[in-house]
Write a protein that holds these residues in place. Structure first.
Motif, PDB file in Angstrom:
ATOM      1  N   GLY A 265       0.787  -1.224   0.000  1.00  0.00           N
ATOM      2  CA  GLY A 265       0.000   0.000   0.000  1.00  0.00           C
ATOM      3  C   GLY A 265       0.816   1.270   0.000  1.00  0.00           C
ATOM      4  N   ARG A 266       2.121   1.165   0.221  1.00  0.00           N
ATOM      5  CA  ARG A 266       2.978   2.357   0.177  1.00  0.00           C
ATOM      6  C   ARG A 266       3.102   2.889  -1.255  1.00  0.00           C
ATOM      7  NH1 ARG A 266       8.176  -0.243   2.569  1.00  0.00           N
ATOM      8  NH2 ARG A 266       9.150   1.728   1.955  1.00  0.00           N
ATOM      9  N   ALA A 267       2.920   2.026  -2.237  1.00  0.00           N
ATOM     10  CA  ALA A 267       2.993   2.436  -3.641  1.00  0.00           C
ATOM     11  C   ALA A 267       1.597   2.853  -4.114  1.00  0.00           C
ATOM     12  CB  ALA A 267       3.528   1.303  -4.500  1.00  0.00           C
ATOM     13  N   CYS A 268       1.429   4.123  -4.439  1.00  0.00           N
ATOM     14  CA  CYS A 268       0.115   4.672  -4.794  1.00  0.00           C
ATOM     15  C   CYS A 268       0.074   5.056  -6.274  1.00  0.00           C
ATOM     16  CB  CYS A 268      -0.183   5.913  -3.947  1.00  0.00           C
ATOM     17  SG  CYS A 268      -0.021   5.645  -2.169  1.00  0.00           S
ATOM     18  N   ASP A 269      -0.904   4.533  -6.984  1.00  0.00           N
ATOM     19  CA  ASP A 269      -1.077   4.847  -8.400  1.00  0.00           C
ATOM     20  C   ASP A 269      -1.753   6.207  -8.550  1.00  0.00           C
ATOM     21  OD1 ASP A 269      -1.447   4.885 -11.104  1.00  0.00           O
ATOM     22  OD2 ASP A 269      -2.931   3.278 -11.156  1.00  0.00           O
ATOM     23  N   ARG A 270      -1.032   7.177  -9.130  1.00  0.00           N
ATOM     24  CA  ARG A 270      -1.577   8.526  -9.312  1.00  0.00           C
ATOM     25  C   ARG A 270      -1.959   8.798 -10.758  1.00  0.00           C
ATOM     26  NH1 ARG A 270      -3.015   9.514  -4.288  1.00  0.00           N
ATOM     27  NH2 ARG A 270      -1.279   9.738  -2.811  1.00  0.00           N
ATOM     28  N   SER A 271      -2.001   7.777 -11.608  1.00  0.00           N
ATOM     29  CA  SER A 271      -2.229   8.006 -13.030  1.00  0.00           C
ATOM     30  C   SER A 271      -3.662   8.393 -13.368  1.00  0.00           C
ATOM     31  CB  SER A 271      -1.839   6.762 -13.831  1.00  0.00           C
ATOM     32  OG  SER A 271      -2.688   5.670 -13.527  1.00  0.00           O
ATOM     33  N   ALA A 272      -4.592   8.263 -12.414  1.00  0.00           N
ATOM     34  CA  ALA A 272      -5.971   8.693 -12.681  1.00  0.00           C
ATOM     35  C   ALA A 272      -6.025  10.183 -13.003  1.00  0.00           C
ATOM     36  CB  ALA A 272      -6.856   8.382 -11.479  1.00  0.00           C
ATOM     37  N   LEU A 273      -5.030  10.937 -12.542  1.00  0.00           N
ATOM     38  CA  LEU A 273      -4.965  12.376 -12.817  1.00  0.00           C
ATOM     39  C   LEU A 273      -4.973  12.637 -14.318  1.00  0.00           C
ATOM     40  CD1 LEU A 273      -4.397  15.379 -12.080  1.00  0.00           C
ATOM     41  CD2 LEU A 273      -1.966  14.796 -12.085  1.00  0.00           C
ATOM     42  N   TYR A 274      -4.279  11.796 -15.077  1.00  0.00           N
ATOM     43  CA  TYR A 274      -4.186  12.009 -16.524  1.00  0.00           C
ATOM     44  C   TYR A 274      -4.868  10.881 -17.295  1.00  0.00           C
ATOM     45  CZ  TYR A 274       0.124   9.581 -15.074  1.00  0.00           C
ATOM     46  OH  TYR A 274       1.045   8.750 -14.461  1.00  0.00           O
ATOM     47  N   ASP A 275      -5.999  10.437 -16.759  1.00  0.00           N
ATOM     48  CA  ASP A 275      -6.815   9.422 -17.429  1.00  0.00           C
ATOM     49  C   ASP A 275      -7.208   9.922 -18.819  1.00  0.00           C
ATOM     50  OD1 ASP A 275      -8.328   7.190 -17.911  1.00  0.00           O
ATOM     51  OD2 ASP A 275     -10.090   7.906 -16.846  1.00  0.00           O
TER      52      ASP A 275
END
Length: 301
Positions: A265-275
């Protein structure tokens, strides 16, 4: 498998091998064919095949070799038998026995000869115009990048340079994408007290985009290639949270999966920002164009 079958595979033209896999050259220069790297996503062709020597070199990753090492890049395996199986399946070569020993000799990769590499401040120039077209303002670019002057085969060139941890440079211009060896990750430390958060980017254009958008909270690590994820781990192990701004493609998803398995859980996917966009830089370019269009509409009112 008999030695003659190995020899047959070794003499398969790399261009024919790539064509069987659905990859055609973008351009030809003398005895060199240039491709967009067939096993990763890129816009600017940086994958070269020397048709005389039958060797390949990927300027984006700093890797190269013969048809066997190329097969290894496709299947992400250094196991020679697995490489042989992949080539046999692609070229429809029947395999007579299930095991084979690795040849004692493999050709030395054909590497670029960068000459007279010099660094200089990144002043306003066609290089910064190129970055501006990609949404990167001069104030951001000049803070993290330099101008890199270098020679190849007696000709002089210049490009945007972004340093890595091994003393090499990722280099970009409107016409070229590559790396001055050695290939490694880049770590940009936040000013002040030690950070507990690190943001991870696949390429430095995405990092510069994050800096432009104000997303670079904490430290930032640039892989400079998805294949560098293993090298990155020694730098990432100490962080409490790892924000991942990776490309929205197969390589990016694979990298995110590797980081997720190691850090949970320390690794967070932030790619939804540029969906809807391939990467953060594409998102920035679209946002910049939209802002310019809105400003133009206001002026015309």
């Amino acid at each position: 498998m008999e030695r003659t079958e190995i020899d047959t595979m070794r003499h398969i033209p790399i261009a024919d091998f790539l064509a069987r896999l659905g990859h055609e050259p973008v351009r030809r220069s003398g005895n060199e064919l240039w491709y967009r790297a067939p096993y990763r996503n890129e816009r600017t062709p940086s994958f070269r095949v020397n048709v005389t020597k039958q060797l390949w070199y990927d300027f984006g990753t700093g890797k190269g070799g013969d048809i066997f090492t190329l097969a290894g890049e496709f299947i992400q395996s250094g196991d020679f038998m697995e490489q042989v199986k992949f080539i046999a399946g692609t070229a429809n070569i029947p395999m007579s026995v299930p095991e084979v020993s690795r040849p004692t000799f493999l050709p030395k990769p054909s590497e670029p000869a960068f000459e007279g590499v010099e660094t200089a401040p990144l002043l306003r120039s066609p290089l910064t115009d190129y970055l501006a077209e990609r949404g990167i303002p001069y104030a951001v670019a000049s803070r993290y990048c330099c101008r890199l002057n270098y020679g190849v085969r007696g000709k002089r060139y210049f490009a945007v340079g972004f340093p890595n941890m091994a003393g090499g440079y990722e280099i970009r211009s409107r016409f070229f994408k590559g790396c001055v060896p050695l290939k490694d990750v880049s770590l940009v430390k936040a000013e002040g007290s030690p950070a507990d958060v690190c943001s991870v980017f696949e390429g430095f254009m995405d990092f510069l985009s994050a800096a432009t958008l104000g997303l670079e909270t904490g430290d930032c690590l640039v892989l400079n290639s998805a294949s560098n994820v293993e090298k990155a781990m020694k730098h990432l192990d100490g962080y409490g949270r790892i924000n991942c701004y990776l490309d929205r493609d197969e390589a990016g998803r694979r990298t995110l999966d590797i980081l997720g398995k190691r850090y949970g859980g320390r690794a967070c996917d932030r790619s939804a920002l540029y969906d809807g966009c391939k990467d953060l830089n594409e998102y920035l370019q679209l946002a910049t164009k939209k802002e310019m269009d809105n400003n133009l509409k206001i002026k015309l009112k």
